[in-house]
Scaffold this motif. Structure first.
Motif, PDB file in Angstrom:
ATOM      1  N   VAL A   1     131.929  55.315  99.755  1.00  0.00           N
ATOM      2  CA  VAL A   1     132.998  55.956  99.078  1.00  0.00           C
ATOM      3  C   VAL A   1     133.435  57.359  98.906  1.00  0.00           C
ATOM      4  O   VAL A   1     134.438  57.924  98.882  1.00  0.00           O
ATOM      5  CB  VAL A   1     133.085  55.133  97.671  1.00  0.00           C
ATOM      6  CG1 VAL A   1     132.181  55.719  96.835  1.00  0.00           C
ATOM      7  CG2 VAL A   1     134.457  55.398  97.081  1.00  0.00           C
ATOM      8  N   SER A   2     132.251  58.197  99.136  1.00  0.00           N
ATOM      9  CA  SER A   2     132.465  59.550  99.100  1.00  0.00           C
ATOM     10  C   SER A   2     132.921  60.134 100.294  1.00  0.00           C
ATOM     11  O   SER A   2     133.482  61.412 100.386  1.00  0.00           O
ATOM     12  CB  SER A   2     131.385  60.135  98.581  1.00  0.00           C
ATOM     13  OG  SER A   2     130.192  60.321  99.442  1.00  0.00           O
ATOM     14  N   ASP A   3     132.979  59.556 101.330  1.00  0.00           N
ATOM     15  CA  ASP A   3     133.485  59.919 102.774  1.00  0.00           C
ATOM     16  C   ASP A   3     134.650  59.939 103.220  1.00  0.00           C
ATOM     17  O   ASP A   3     135.209  58.846 103.486  1.00  0.00           O
ATOM     18  CB  ASP A   3     132.600  59.257 103.690  1.00  0.00           C
ATOM     19  CG  ASP A   3     132.782  59.662 105.345  1.00  0.00           C
ATOM     20  OD1 ASP A   3     133.330  60.823 105.313  1.00  0.00           O
ATOM     21  OD2 ASP A   3     131.772  59.368 106.112  1.00  0.00           O
ATOM     22  N   TYR A   4     135.399  60.847 102.871  1.00  0.00           N
ATOM     23  CA  TYR A   4     137.060  61.104 103.163  1.00  0.00           C
ATOM     24  C   TYR A   4     137.358  61.638 104.437  1.00  0.00           C
ATOM     25  O   TYR A   4     138.201  62.127 104.435  1.00  0.00           O
ATOM     26  CB  TYR A   4     137.333  61.825 101.950  1.00  0.00           C
ATOM     27  CG  TYR A   4     138.022  61.005 100.742  1.00  0.00           C
ATOM     28  CD1 TYR A   4     139.283  60.518 100.691  1.00  0.00           C
ATOM     29  CD2 TYR A   4     137.125  60.815  99.806  1.00  0.00           C
ATOM     30  CE1 TYR A   4     139.625  59.507  99.664  1.00  0.00           C
ATOM     31  CE2 TYR A   4     137.327  59.870  98.759  1.00  0.00           C
ATOM     32  CZ  TYR A   4     138.563  59.226  98.641  1.00  0.00           C
ATOM     33  OH  TYR A   4     138.943  58.435  97.486  1.00  0.00           O
ATOM     34  N   SER A   5     136.247  61.545 105.441  1.00  0.00           N
ATOM     35  CA  SER A   5     136.843  61.818 106.738  1.00  0.00           C
ATOM     36  C   SER A   5     137.344  60.821 107.422  1.00  0.00           C
ATOM     37  O   SER A   5     137.526  59.497 106.860  1.00  0.00           O
ATOM     38  CB  SER A   5     135.457  62.254 107.530  1.00  0.00           C
ATOM     39  OG  SER A   5     134.590  61.002 107.677  1.00  0.00           O
TER      40      SER A   5
ATOM     41  N   ILE B   1     137.103  56.726 106.298  1.00  0.00           N
ATOM     42  CA  ILE B   1     138.336  55.694 105.884  1.00  0.00           C
ATOM     43  C   ILE B   1     138.209  54.672 106.973  1.00  0.00           C
ATOM     44  O   ILE B   1     138.588  53.309 106.620  1.00  0.00           O
ATOM     45  CB  ILE B   1     139.471  56.442 106.058  1.00  0.00           C
ATOM     46  CG1 ILE B   1     139.616  57.536 105.107  1.00  0.00           C
ATOM     47  CG2 ILE B   1     140.796  55.683 105.646  1.00  0.00           C
ATOM     48  CD1 ILE B   1     139.178  57.376 103.542  1.00  0.00           C
TER      49      ILE B   1
END
Length: 153
Positions: A71-75, A79
């Motif tokens: 959930v913390s990976d906004y790459s 996504i």
């Protein structure tokens, strides 16, 4: 099964909102129904699903072989991992449905206030339903002349 049922339900809620927006009389009750029973319900579903998904309370229904999402990976890769799950697709789609319906509601109110006929609004609203930002962009371009005229003293 759960995710497919929820996906179908959110689509039905949005479709009813769009049908009301396109064909129902534009009265306060209609606007309230679209805003609260349509947009509000979709926002509630989105919020609950997001909390359950982030809290790992529900099975996200990952595609076999897909890496688990973080959930913390906004790459782009992060996504992509989220959208490799049924939950990610339903949450993302519900997000689109809620925002597009809200934008459609705003367009219809703005168009009514600027004197555009329902017939003139219909193609823009349908385009917003099918491709949200395209319909919004078209409306922003079309409304500009009347918005400027209304702003003049």
């Amino acid at each position: 099964m759960f995710w497919q049922t929820l996906f179908s339900f959110t689509n039905l809620v949005a479709l009813i909102g769009w049908v009301l927006l396109l064909f129902a009389p534009r009265r306060p009750l209609t606007y309230s129904a679209i805003l609260y029973a349509g947009v509000g319900l979709l926002c509630l579903i989105y919020t609950v699903l997001l909390v359950l998904l982030v809290g790992k309370v529900v099975d996200p229904g990952a595609i076999p072989g897909a890496a688990p999402f973080d959930v913390s990976d906004y790459s782009i890769g992060g996504i992509r991992k989220l959208f490799m799950t049924d939950a990610g697709v339903v949450v993302g789609w519900t997000h689109y449905l809620a925002f597009d319906l809200f934008v459609g509601l705003w367009i219809s109110r703005d168009a009514d206030n600027k004197g555009f006929s329902r017939l003139a609004q219909a193609p823009i609203l349908v385009l917003t339903y099918l491709a949200g930002p395209v319909g919004l962009f078209l409306w922003l371009a079309i409304r500009e002349r009347r918005a400027r005229a209304a702003a003049r003293p």
